[in-house]
Design a protein around this motif. Structure first.
Motif, PDB file in Angstrom:
ATOM      1  N   GLU A 155      46.702  21.464   7.260  1.00 57.64           N
ATOM      2  CA  GLU A 155      45.253  21.118   6.975  1.00 57.64           C
ATOM      3  C   GLU A 155      44.455  22.353   7.686  1.00 57.64           C
ATOM      4  O   GLU A 155      43.521  22.661   7.027  1.00 57.64           O
ATOM      5  N   ILE A 156      44.801  22.885   8.754  1.00 59.96           N
ATOM      6  CA  ILE A 156      44.220  24.170   9.329  1.00 59.96           C
ATOM      7  C   ILE A 156      44.316  25.395   8.283  1.00 59.96           C
ATOM      8  O   ILE A 156      43.342  25.924   8.247  1.00 59.96           O
ATOM      9  N   ALA A 157      45.680  25.441   7.592  1.00 61.17           N
ATOM     10  CA  ALA A 157      45.541  26.369   6.588  1.00 61.17           C
ATOM     11  C   ALA A 157      44.638  26.291   5.487  1.00 61.17           C
ATOM     12  O   ALA A 157      43.858  27.280   5.296  1.00 61.17           O
ATOM     13  N   LEU A 199      26.825  32.260  12.047  1.00 61.56           N
ATOM     14  CA  LEU A 199      28.081  32.178  10.812  1.00 61.56           C
ATOM     15  C   LEU A 199      29.529  31.994  11.299  1.00 61.56           C
ATOM     16  O   LEU A 199      30.157  31.287  10.980  1.00 61.56           O
ATOM     17  N   GLY A 200      29.561  33.137  12.193  1.00 62.74           N
ATOM     18  CA  GLY A 200      31.154  33.008  12.853  1.00 62.74           C
ATOM     19  C   GLY A 200      31.249  31.770  13.403  1.00 62.74           C
ATOM     20  O   GLY A 200      32.407  31.124  13.492  1.00 62.74           O
ATOM     21  N   SER A 201      30.501  31.247  14.471  1.00 63.75           N
ATOM     22  CA  SER A 201      30.630  30.006  14.933  1.00 63.75           C
ATOM     23  C   SER A 201      30.731  28.792  14.047  1.00 63.75           C
ATOM     24  O   SER A 201      31.455  27.950  14.039  1.00 63.75           O
ATOM     25  N   GLY A 209      34.197  29.135  12.411  1.00 65.25           N
ATOM     26  CA  GLY A 209      35.269  28.992  13.363  1.00 65.25           C
ATOM     27  C   GLY A 209      35.735  27.685  13.763  1.00 65.25           C
ATOM     28  O   GLY A 209      36.863  27.375  13.751  1.00 65.25           O
ATOM     29  N   ASP A 210      34.807  26.855  14.087  1.00 64.15           N
ATOM     30  CA  ASP A 210      35.118  25.806  14.622  1.00 64.15           C
ATOM     31  C   ASP A 210      35.861  24.679  13.530  1.00 64.15           C
ATOM     32  O   ASP A 210      37.064  24.048  13.894  1.00 64.15           O
ATOM     33  N   PRO A 211      35.506  24.359  12.290  1.00 63.54           N
ATOM     34  CA  PRO A 211      36.270  23.548  11.542  1.00 63.54           C
ATOM     35  C   PRO A 211      37.724  23.988  11.002  1.00 63.54           C
ATOM     36  O   PRO A 211      38.429  23.538  10.357  1.00 63.54           O
ATOM     37  N   MET A 212      37.851  25.487  11.446  1.00 64.98           N
ATOM     38  CA  MET A 212      39.211  25.860  10.982  1.00 64.98           C
ATOM     39  C   MET A 212      40.365  25.340  11.914  1.00 64.98           C
ATOM     40  O   MET A 212      41.447  25.072  11.368  1.00 64.98           O
ATOM     41  N   PHE A 213      39.935  24.792  13.281  1.00 66.22           N
ATOM     42  CA  PHE A 213      41.068  24.000  13.745  1.00 66.22           C
ATOM     43  C   PHE A 213      40.638  22.879  14.773  1.00 66.22           C
ATOM     44  O   PHE A 213      41.548  22.431  15.480  1.00 66.22           O
ATOM     45  N   TYR A 214      39.422  22.536  14.608  1.00 67.58           N
ATOM     46  CA  TYR A 214      39.167  21.392  15.273  1.00 67.58           C
ATOM     47  C   TYR A 214      38.910  20.107  14.362  1.00 67.58           C
ATOM     48  O   TYR A 214      38.154  20.318  13.169  1.00 67.58           O
ATOM     49  N   LYS A 215      40.092  19.360  14.296  1.00 74.33           N
ATOM     50  CA  LYS A 215      40.019  18.098  13.309  1.00 74.33           C
ATOM     51  C   LYS A 215      38.890  17.298  13.290  1.00 74.33           C
ATOM     52  O   LYS A 215      38.330  16.826  12.146  1.00 74.33           O
ATOM     53  N   GLY A 242      33.947  18.533  10.645  1.00 75.08           N
ATOM     54  CA  GLY A 242      34.031  18.272   9.116  1.00 75.08           C
ATOM     55  C   GLY A 242      33.543  19.574   8.324  1.00 75.08           C
ATOM     56  O   GLY A 242      32.654  20.420   8.916  1.00 75.08           O
ATOM     57  N   ILE A 243      34.309  19.884   7.227  1.00 75.23           N
ATOM     58  CA  ILE A 243      34.051  21.040   6.720  1.00 75.23           C
ATOM     59  C   ILE A 243      32.665  21.207   5.878  1.00 75.23           C
ATOM     60  O   ILE A 243      31.757  22.126   5.853  1.00 75.23           O
ATOM     61  N   ILE A 244      32.124  20.110   5.412  1.00 80.48           N
ATOM     62  CA  ILE A 244      30.734  19.665   4.795  1.00 80.48           C
ATOM     63  C   ILE A 244      29.778  19.989   5.899  1.00 80.48           C
ATOM     64  O   ILE A 244      28.723  20.761   5.345  1.00 80.48           O
ATOM     65  N   SER A 245      29.812  19.608   7.066  1.00 79.36           N
ATOM     66  CA  SER A 245      28.802  19.889   8.117  1.00 79.36           C
ATOM     67  C   SER A 245      28.690  21.334   8.330  1.00 79.36           C
ATOM     68  O   SER A 245      27.536  21.661   8.500  1.00 79.36           O
ATOM     69  N   SER A 246      29.970  22.064   8.237  1.00 83.62           N
ATOM     70  CA  SER A 246      29.819  23.413   8.410  1.00 83.62           C
ATOM     71  C   SER A 246      29.374  24.296   7.428  1.00 83.62           C
ATOM     72  O   SER A 246      28.355  25.145   7.460  1.00 83.62           O
ATOM     73  N   ILE A 247      29.525  23.755   6.280  1.00 86.52           N
ATOM     74  CA  ILE A 247      28.828  24.420   4.994  1.00 86.52           C
ATOM     75  C   ILE A 247      27.257  24.235   5.030  1.00 86.52           C
ATOM     76  O   ILE A 247      26.550  25.190   4.589  1.00 86.52           O
ATOM     77  N   LEU A 248      26.779  23.241   5.434  1.00 83.84           N
ATOM     78  CA  LEU A 248      25.481  22.668   5.663  1.00 83.84           C
ATOM     79  C   LEU A 248      24.914  23.813   6.469  1.00 83.84           C
ATOM     80  O   LEU A 248      23.645  24.411   6.346  1.00 83.84           O
ATOM     81  N   VAL A 249      25.605  23.961   7.693  1.00 80.68           N
ATOM     82  CA  VAL A 249      24.867  24.970   8.729  1.00 80.68           C
ATOM     83  C   VAL A 249      24.816  26.235   7.971  1.00 80.68           C
ATOM     84  O   VAL A 249      23.992  27.153   8.229  1.00 80.68           O
ATOM     85  N   PHE A 250      26.010  26.720   7.227  1.00 83.40           N
ATOM     86  CA  PHE A 250      26.015  27.962   6.602  1.00 83.40           C
ATOM     87  C   PHE A 250      24.826  28.203   5.525  1.00 83.40           C
ATOM     88  O   PHE A 250      23.954  29.224   5.546  1.00 83.40           O
TER      89      PHE A 250
END
Length: 235
Positions: A26-28, A64-66, A69-75, A78-86
């Motif tokens: 999942e991390i990968a 953008l880095g923050s 980075g977080d969704p890469m290894f914090y289960k 969520g990826i959707i929330s990070s993309i929203l931040v982007f």
């Protein structure tokens, strides 16, 4: 004793924490998705070298880095929330960039403005005081440009990116100035023994002096002087 300790040691907790081995896959997957998102985001932001980044753009990159980075290894992230931040960061960047293009005052407020640090071979003292820049650090920047003494410089300007732009005197116009080679300011003079050109160690003011008490600098009122140099730049 050591072998018993190693056998009982929880290697899984050391290597994986509270997650299961399956989370590695999942991390990968998360990393690949966020890596592609970063590439897309940077393509939208445009091309600028790291040294050319303004303060505002640096904040955007850190954000953008923050977010990436977080969704890469914090289960739990969520990826959707990070993309929203982007998306929101890029949207704010677009809005601010538009406002910068429309208002010079807004641009100056956000990014600052270029400032002259050296004028005619001497420090612009008031401008230099405003900048969080040590003299040793500044001299190192100048030496990297092949400068050995301030009399070679017509103007040195600190750009909004932090870069130092230098405009040189022609060789035949080079003046006596403050030497900036390592150790050149180590032994200031308070008494002049020989007639010649001397420079104030604080502001770079240079003048011809005769034997006797060195006196105070007419520009900054300091009283430490060193022998000036009229060496030309070697390019």
């Amino acid at each position: 004793m050591l072998s018993i300790f190693l056998l009982k040691f929880d290697w899984k907790e050391l290597l994986m924490g509270q997650e299961e081995w399956s989370f590695l896959l999942e991390i990968a997957l998360r990393t690949i998705i966020m890596f592609v998102t970063i590439i897309i985001g940077l393509r939208i932001l445009g091309k600028r070298g790291v040294k050319q980044l303004s303060l505002f753009e640096l904040v955007v990159i850190i954000g953008l880095g923050s977010a990436a980075g977080d969704p890469m290894f914090y289960k739990e992230v969520g990826i959707i929330s990070s993309i929203l931040v982007f998306v929101l960061i890029i949207l704010m960047y677009t809005i601010v960039t538009y406002l910068i293009g429309k208002s010079k005052k807004f641009e100056t407020l956000l990014e600052g403005k270029s400032i002259c640090l050296i004028e005619n071979g001497e420090f612009s003292i008031e401008n230099f005081k405003k900048e969080n820049l040590g003299s040793d650090e500044f001299f190192a920047e100048l030496r990297l440009k092949g400068i050995s003494q301030l009399g070679q410089i017509e103007q040195a300007i600190e750009e909004v990116s932090g870069e130092i732009s230098v405009f040189y005197f022609k060789d035949e116009q080079v003046k006596y100035g403050l030497p900036i080679m390592p150790g050149s300011l180590s032994n200031p003079l308070y008494v002049i023994k020989e007639k010649g050109h001397y420079s104030c160690t604080f502001c770079g003011h240079t003048e011809e002096k005769h034997p006797g008490k060195a006196g105070n600098c007419p520009k900054c009122k300091k009283e430490e002087w060193i022998t000036s140099s009229n060496r030309r730049r070697v390019t």
